[in-house]
Scaffold this motif. Sequence first.
Motif, PDB file in Angstrom:
ATOM      1  N   ILE A 194      20.387  -4.859  11.931  1.00  0.00           N
ATOM      2  CA  ILE A 194      19.887  -3.479  11.787  1.00  0.00           C
ATOM      3  C   ILE A 194      19.082  -3.357  10.489  1.00  0.00           C
ATOM      4  O   ILE A 194      17.990  -2.791  10.456  1.00  0.00           O
ATOM      5  CB  ILE A 194      21.076  -2.481  11.782  1.00  0.00           C
ATOM      6  N   GLN A 195      19.638  -3.953   9.414  1.00  0.00           N
ATOM      7  CA  GLN A 195      19.015  -3.780   8.103  1.00  0.00           C
ATOM      8  C   GLN A 195      17.650  -4.466   8.046  1.00  0.00           C
ATOM      9  O   GLN A 195      16.680  -3.887   7.555  1.00  0.00           O
ATOM     10  CB  GLN A 195      19.948  -4.355   7.014  1.00  0.00           C
ATOM     11  N   TRP A 196      17.542  -5.688   8.545  1.00  0.00           N
ATOM     12  CA  TRP A 196      16.234  -6.342   8.413  1.00  0.00           C
ATOM     13  C   TRP A 196      15.219  -5.766   9.381  1.00  0.00           C
ATOM     14  O   TRP A 196      14.023  -5.782   9.101  1.00  0.00           O
ATOM     15  CB  TRP A 196      16.314  -7.876   8.373  1.00  0.00           C
ATOM     16  N   GLY A 197      15.708  -5.188  10.486  1.00  0.00           N
ATOM     17  CA  GLY A 197      14.778  -4.435  11.343  1.00  0.00           C
ATOM     18  C   GLY A 197      14.203  -3.239  10.596  1.00  0.00           C
ATOM     19  O   GLY A 197      12.999  -2.946  10.679  1.00  0.00           O
ATOM     20  N   ASN A 198      15.066  -2.560   9.849  1.00  0.00           N
ATOM     21  CA  ASN A 198      14.593  -1.396   9.082  1.00  0.00           C
ATOM     22  C   ASN A 198      13.646  -1.792   7.954  1.00  0.00           C
ATOM     23  O   ASN A 198      12.655  -1.108   7.700  1.00  0.00           O
ATOM     24  CB  ASN A 198      15.794  -0.606   8.526  1.00  0.00           C
ATOM     25  N   VAL A 199      13.944  -2.883   7.261  1.00  0.00           N
ATOM     26  CA  VAL A 199      13.047  -3.319   6.176  1.00  0.00           C
ATOM     27  C   VAL A 199      11.673  -3.646   6.756  1.00  0.00           C
ATOM     28  O   VAL A 199      10.637  -3.213   6.227  1.00  0.00           O
ATOM     29  CB  VAL A 199      13.615  -4.549   5.430  1.00  0.00           C
ATOM     30  N   ALA A 200      11.684  -4.384   7.845  1.00  0.00           N
ATOM     31  CA  ALA A 200      10.405  -4.748   8.462  1.00  0.00           C
ATOM     32  C   ALA A 200       9.659  -3.495   8.915  1.00  0.00           C
ATOM     33  O   ALA A 200       8.433  -3.371   8.722  1.00  0.00           O
ATOM     34  CB  ALA A 200      10.649  -5.689   9.645  1.00  0.00           C
ATOM     35  N   GLY A 201      10.399  -2.535   9.501  1.00  0.00           N
ATOM     36  CA  GLY A 201       9.776  -1.287   9.952  1.00  0.00           C
ATOM     37  C   GLY A 201       9.190  -0.497   8.792  1.00  0.00           C
ATOM     38  O   GLY A 201       8.093   0.068   8.896  1.00  0.00           O
ATOM     39  N   LEU A 202       9.919  -0.482   7.680  1.00  0.00           N
ATOM     40  CA  LEU A 202       9.450   0.266   6.515  1.00  0.00           C
ATOM     41  C   LEU A 202       8.141  -0.336   5.971  1.00  0.00           C
ATOM     42  O   LEU A 202       7.178   0.392   5.688  1.00  0.00           O
ATOM     43  CB  LEU A 202      10.549   0.237   5.442  1.00  0.00           C
ATOM     44  N   ILE A 203       8.118  -1.647   5.866  1.00  0.00           N
ATOM     45  CA  ILE A 203       6.898  -2.312   5.360  1.00  0.00           C
ATOM     46  C   ILE A 203       5.729  -2.049   6.327  1.00  0.00           C
ATOM     47  O   ILE A 203       4.612  -1.719   5.904  1.00  0.00           O
ATOM     48  CB  ILE A 203       7.112  -3.835   5.210  1.00  0.00           C
ATOM     49  N   ALA A 204       6.016  -2.162   7.618  1.00  0.00           N
ATOM     50  CA  ALA A 204       4.965  -1.892   8.611  1.00  0.00           C
ATOM     51  C   ALA A 204       4.477  -0.450   8.485  1.00  0.00           C
ATOM     52  O   ALA A 204       3.277  -0.169   8.591  1.00  0.00           O
ATOM     53  CB  ALA A 204       5.494  -2.160  10.021  1.00  0.00           C
ATOM     54  N   GLY A 205       5.426   0.470   8.240  1.00  0.00           N
ATOM     55  CA  GLY A 205       5.063   1.884   8.077  1.00  0.00           C
ATOM     56  C   GLY A 205       4.166   2.114   6.875  1.00  0.00           C
ATOM     57  O   GLY A 205       3.211   2.894   6.941  1.00  0.00           O
ATOM     58  N   PHE A 206       4.450   1.411   5.776  1.00  0.00           N
ATOM     59  CA  PHE A 206       3.598   1.561   4.591  1.00  0.00           C
ATOM     60  C   PHE A 206       2.185   1.040   4.880  1.00  0.00           C
ATOM     61  O   PHE A 206       1.198   1.643   4.470  1.00  0.00           O
ATOM     62  CB  PHE A 206       4.189   0.810   3.387  1.00  0.00           C
ATOM     63  N   TYR A 207       2.101  -0.087   5.562  1.00  0.00           N
ATOM     64  CA  TYR A 207       0.779  -0.656   5.843  1.00  0.00           C
ATOM     65  C   TYR A 207      -0.021   0.188   6.824  1.00  0.00           C
ATOM     66  O   TYR A 207      -1.240   0.257   6.749  1.00  0.00           O
ATOM     67  CB  TYR A 207       0.915  -2.106   6.362  1.00  0.00           C
ATOM     68  N   SER A 208       0.688   0.830   7.761  1.00  0.00           N
ATOM     69  CA  SER A 208      -0.041   1.568   8.792  1.00  0.00           C
ATOM     70  C   SER A 208      -0.074   3.073   8.530  1.00  0.00           C
ATOM     71  O   SER A 208      -0.593   3.826   9.358  1.00  0.00           O
ATOM     72  CB  SER A 208       0.581   1.288  10.171  1.00  0.00           C
TER      73      SER A 208
ATOM     74  N   PRO B 272       0.831  -1.205   0.000  1.00  0.00           N
ATOM     75  CA  PRO B 272       0.000   0.000   0.000  1.00  0.00           C
ATOM     76  C   PRO B 272       0.867   1.257   0.000  1.00  0.00           C
ATOM     77  O   PRO B 272       1.934   1.277   0.610  1.00  0.00           O
ATOM     78  CB  PRO B 272      -0.791  -0.108   1.318  1.00  0.00           C
ATOM     79  N   VAL B 273       0.390   2.276  -0.688  1.00  0.00           N
ATOM     80  CA  VAL B 273       1.127   3.546  -0.756  1.00  0.00           C
ATOM     81  C   VAL B 273       0.451   4.529   0.192  1.00  0.00           C
ATOM     82  O   VAL B 273      -0.743   4.793   0.059  1.00  0.00           O
ATOM     83  CB  VAL B 273       1.111   4.105  -2.190  1.00  0.00           C
ATOM     84  N   PRO B 274       1.205   5.079   1.154  1.00  0.00           N
ATOM     85  CA  PRO B 274       0.594   6.049   2.074  1.00  0.00           C
ATOM     86  C   PRO B 274      -0.002   7.239   1.321  1.00  0.00           C
ATOM     87  O   PRO B 274       0.483   7.620   0.256  1.00  0.00           O
ATOM     88  CB  PRO B 274       1.769   6.490   2.947  1.00  0.00           C
TER      89      PRO B 274
ATOM     90  N   ASP C 249       2.237   5.158   8.650  1.00  0.00           N
ATOM     91  CA  ASP C 249       2.927   5.775   9.784  1.00  0.00           C
ATOM     92  C   ASP C 249       4.217   6.429   9.274  1.00  0.00           C
ATOM     93  O   ASP C 249       5.257   5.777   9.142  1.00  0.00           O
ATOM     94  CB  ASP C 249       3.228   4.687  10.833  1.00  0.00           C
ATOM     95  N   MET C 250       4.128   7.719   8.977  1.00  0.00           N
ATOM     96  CA  MET C 250       5.264   8.420   8.369  1.00  0.00           C
ATOM     97  C   MET C 250       6.485   8.456   9.294  1.00  0.00           C
ATOM     98  O   MET C 250       7.624   8.452   8.832  1.00  0.00           O
ATOM     99  CB  MET C 250       4.865   9.854   7.999  1.00  0.00           C
ATOM    100  N   GLU C 251       6.235   8.516  10.589  1.00  0.00           N
ATOM    101  CA  GLU C 251       7.351   8.558  11.542  1.00  0.00           C
ATOM    102  C   GLU C 251       8.101   7.219  11.539  1.00  0.00           C
ATOM    103  O   GLU C 251       9.339   7.174  11.590  1.00  0.00           O
ATOM    104  CB  GLU C 251       6.808   8.911  12.935  1.00  0.00           C
ATOM    105  N   LEU C 252       7.352   6.127  11.445  1.00  0.00           N
ATOM    106  CA  LEU C 252       7.990   4.800  11.371  1.00  0.00           C
ATOM    107  C   LEU C 252       8.756   4.655  10.050  1.00  0.00           C
ATOM    108  O   LEU C 252       9.871   4.104  10.021  1.00  0.00           O
ATOM    109  CB  LEU C 252       6.921   3.700  11.515  1.00  0.00           C
ATOM    110  N   ILE C 253       8.169   5.171   8.961  1.00  0.00           N
ATOM    111  CA  ILE C 253       8.865   5.137   7.665  1.00  0.00           C
ATOM    112  C   ILE C 253      10.172   5.928   7.776  1.00  0.00           C
ATOM    113  O   ILE C 253      11.232   5.467   7.342  1.00  0.00           O
ATOM    114  CB  ILE C 253       7.948   5.701   6.548  1.00  0.00           C
ATOM    115  N   ARG C 254      10.100   7.100   8.380  1.00  0.00           N
ATOM    116  CA  ARG C 254      11.293   7.935   8.528  1.00  0.00           C
ATOM    117  C   ARG C 254      12.390   7.210   9.310  1.00  0.00           C
ATOM    118  O   ARG C 254      13.548   7.166   8.886  1.00  0.00           O
ATOM    119  CB  ARG C 254      10.934   9.251   9.245  1.00  0.00           C
ATOM    120  N   ARG C 255      12.022   6.584  10.423  1.00  0.00           N
ATOM    121  CA  ARG C 255      13.027   5.886  11.242  1.00  0.00           C
ATOM    122  C   ARG C 255      13.632   4.695  10.503  1.00  0.00           C
ATOM    123  O   ARG C 255      14.766   4.303  10.756  1.00  0.00           O
ATOM    124  CB  ARG C 255      12.397   5.365  12.543  1.00  0.00           C
ATOM    125  N   SER C 256      12.828   4.110   9.610  1.00  0.00           N
ATOM    126  CA  SER C 256      13.252   2.856   8.980  1.00  0.00           C
ATOM    127  C   SER C 256      14.063   3.057   7.702  1.00  0.00           C
ATOM    128  O   SER C 256      14.689   2.115   7.217  1.00  0.00           O
ATOM    129  CB  SER C 256      12.018   2.016   8.641  1.00  0.00           C
TER     130      SER C 256
END
Length: 315
Positions: free
Chosen positions: A206-220, A170-172, A222-229
């Motif tokens: 670190i990298q797979w935590g960020n990938v997972a965070g980015l995908i979660a950010g797109f689904y939710s 999904p695209v925010p 959550d721009m702040e989560l996308i930024r951190r990831s």
Amino acid sequence: MPNVISKSVKVFAPASVSNLNCGFDILGFALDDPGDEVILTLNESKKVSIEKITGDNGLLPTDPEKNTASAVIQYYLKQINSNQGVSIILHKKMPLNSGLGSSAASSVAALVGINELMGKPMSRRELLPFAMEGECLACGNAHADNVAPSLFGGLVLIRGYNPPDIVKLPVPDNLWCAIVHPELSIPTREARQILPATIPLRDAVIQWGNVAGLIAGFYSNDMELIRRSMQDVIIEPVRKVRIPLFDSMRKIAMDAGAIGFGISGSGPTVFAFCNSLIQSENICKSISSLLLTSSIENQFYVSKINQQGALITTL
Ligand code: HSE
């Protein structure tokens, strides 16, 4: 052999931004602008030939075995046991070796076009492996993170490669993209050769935590989560040294409120995720001015995420 239903077709295929920092070879999205245009015309020659290429300053090969657009058509026709002749006009409307998926856009436009002319015997998903072969010809590696977004549109995850497992994300809302291309050429083949063959486990974590965070950010959304990831501890540190003013460009984008900033594909193009059209335009202009003060010519683009992928247009 499938029925031939039409003689000529024109196809636009979008440029793409791949990796999204932490998702090397597994994430990419399509842009509304720029993109390549291919015009295909069937003929009786039983050969695939390049009639004309514009916008490449004479840099692209016209040998049908070496040009990605003609080569992928040859792979495709072989697969469907056809000796159909076709001539190709390729209008390159984006910089080469730029990190914007230039070879991918040409391959995708060519494949969508020939498939249309041959009566659509294949689905877009079935066209993907041929486009990946085009990438292999262009840079020595059959990655899908440019061809898949260009073919399908949207924000795409390549969950796996054997076989390709494509997931559209999904695209925010209100996500804009600022793209700046410093006028330098970094061939993807070279940008891959400098990468480490192995990585420390601590970096992988670190990298797979960020990938997972980015995908979660797109689904939710959550721009702040996308930024951190949107952090890359593996590829960016190696590649950014070849992109002048990279850290200064990042500072400009992040100080202006961008959600994230990074290298587009293998560079030298950089991109920023933004919250609005105005913000992305301002970031483009500021980065462009910075580059010009160091005498680095550049082009910039502002785009939303293209949801359609390659598009057949009227002739
Ligand atoms: N994922 C590829 C790379 C994209 O970074 O090498 C090339 O545009």
